[in-house]
Design a protein around this motif. Sequence first.
Motif, mmCIF file in Angstrom:
data_model
loop_
_atom_site.group_PDB
_atom_site.id
_atom_site.type_symbol
_atom_site.label_atom_id
_atom_site.label_comp_id
_atom_site.label_asym_id
_atom_site.label_seq_id
_atom_site.Cartn_x
_atom_site.Cartn_y
_atom_site.Cartn_z
ATOM 1 N N ARG A 67 -68.651 26.484 -11.977
ATOM 2 C CA ARG A 67 -68.020 25.361 -11.290
ATOM 3 C C ARG A 67 -69.046 24.644 -10.425
ATOM 4 O O ARG A 67 -69.825 25.269 -9.704
ATOM 5 N N ALA A 68 -69.055 23.333 -10.476
ATOM 6 C CA ALA A 68 -70.032 22.532 -9.742
ATOM 7 C C ALA A 68 -69.665 22.439 -8.265
ATOM 8 O O ALA A 68 -68.535 22.701 -7.864
ATOM 9 N N GLN A 152 -63.694 16.231 -6.171
ATOM 10 C CA GLN A 152 -63.979 15.265 -7.229
ATOM 11 C C GLN A 152 -64.372 13.890 -6.686
ATOM 12 O O GLN A 152 -64.984 13.096 -7.388
ATOM 13 N N GLY A 153 -63.980 13.598 -5.465
ATOM 14 C CA GLY A 153 -64.300 12.302 -4.891
ATOM 15 C C GLY A 153 -63.428 11.182 -5.401
ATOM 16 O O GLY A 153 -63.800 10.004 -5.322
ATOM 17 N N GLY A 154 -62.233 11.518 -5.950
ATOM 18 C CA GLY A 154 -61.372 10.486 -6.494
ATOM 19 C C GLY A 154 -59.904 10.819 -6.335
ATOM 20 O O GLY A 154 -59.527 11.959 -6.044
ATOM 21 N N CYS A 155 -59.058 9.819 -6.525
ATOM 22 C CA CYS A 155 -57.610 9.999 -6.437
ATOM 23 C C CYS A 155 -57.061 10.444 -7.787
ATOM 24 O O CYS A 155 -57.450 9.923 -8.834
ATOM 25 N N VAL A 156 -56.159 11.421 -7.746
ATOM 26 C CA VAL A 156 -55.505 11.902 -8.962
ATOM 27 C C VAL A 156 -54.012 12.039 -8.661
ATOM 28 O O VAL A 156 -53.547 11.650 -7.602
ATOM 29 N N GLY A 157 -53.263 12.596 -9.597
ATOM 30 C CA GLY A 157 -51.848 12.807 -9.354
ATOM 31 C C GLY A 157 -50.987 11.691 -9.916
ATOM 32 O O GLY A 157 -51.471 10.717 -10.499
ATOM 33 N N GLY A 187 -63.098 20.221 -18.080
ATOM 34 C CA GLY A 187 -63.294 20.115 -16.630
ATOM 35 C C GLY A 187 -62.767 21.344 -15.921
ATOM 36 O O GLY A 187 -62.149 22.225 -16.527
ATOM 37 N N PHE A 188 -62.981 21.401 -14.602
ATOM 38 C CA PHE A 188 -62.611 22.573 -13.820
ATOM 39 C C PHE A 188 -61.309 22.412 -13.050
ATOM 40 O O PHE A 188 -60.697 23.397 -12.668
ATOM 41 N N ASP A 189 -60.888 21.181 -12.789
ATOM 42 C CA ASP A 189 -59.697 20.954 -11.980
ATOM 43 C C ASP A 189 -58.554 20.438 -12.864
ATOM 44 O O ASP A 189 -58.706 19.431 -13.563
ATOM 45 N N GLU A 194 -55.908 16.169 -16.143
ATOM 46 C CA GLU A 194 -54.712 15.459 -16.583
ATOM 47 C C GLU A 194 -54.849 13.960 -16.321
ATOM 48 O O GLU A 194 -54.405 13.131 -17.131
ATOM 49 N N PHE A 195 -55.463 13.609 -15.214
ATOM 50 C CA PHE A 195 -55.693 12.200 -14.899
ATOM 51 C C PHE A 195 -56.635 11.572 -15.933
ATOM 52 O O PHE A 195 -56.390 10.467 -16.421
ATOM 53 N N LYS A 196 -57.695 12.289 -16.282
ATOM 54 C CA LYS A 196 -58.644 11.769 -17.273
ATOM 55 C C LYS A 196 -57.958 11.539 -18.616
ATOM 56 O O LYS A 196 -58.235 10.552 -19.316
#
Length: 256
Positions: A67-68, A152-157, A187-189, A194-196
Amino acid sequence: MLDYAAFPDQRQVLIRRILQQEGRVVCVELATQLKVSEHTIRRDLQELANEGLCKKVYGGAVLQLPRADDFAHRKEQDFAKKDIIAHRCAQLVKGDSCIFIDAGTTNLAIARALPADMRVTAVTNSPEIAVELMKRAQGETIVLGGLLQKAQGGCVGSAAVDQLRGIIFDQAFIGACAMNAEIGLTGFDFEDCEFKKAVIRQSNEVVVALTADKVPGVARYIVADAGEIDVMVVEESLGKDIYNAFKARDIRIYTV
């Protein structure tokens, strides 16, 4: 020559080395090379999988990446390599198009590399990427909201996914933790993956930019099959066998 049948520890050391160098191993090939049974190789791979080094797949195993670090730490790593990759990605963007730039440090470099006078609508789920996009003289910037994940530095959900459904992207630059020709983009999260997936469904062309340490490898959650990726931009140090494996999935590959 060392009798690998009699020395299992040395056998696993060699398998470990091959995994780290090539990213994958094949049971039949290892059994022939080490003069042991395929059953013995499968048992070795299971032990290495239990350690978290690899993930077993049909006929062999692939390297599982650790994991990064979170976004703030990754931003300071390999920035020169990421800038080179980013400038090649920026050359793929056409004026008057609508693009999505996913959260990620390589994608942050892509935002910085876009020509300031290019008219393009750029959508992102990353506040830091949005700040870079706002520095451009032309074009529009759209920021998706929702739960902001520090790592991740981004919004998800669900909030961010709902906003995606109203936009069709000419291109999407998807952040990548790991990429493997057999398993695909991973990915790890879970929520981030799911967002991607939701972004990919809204995109006419999917571009993945990766540094060499992410190829080949696997993380925990599958984002997309390799066949769903249209373009890869990677370092030229990518091995010939790995390169050909991705080409066989009809992926356009640009090396830098």
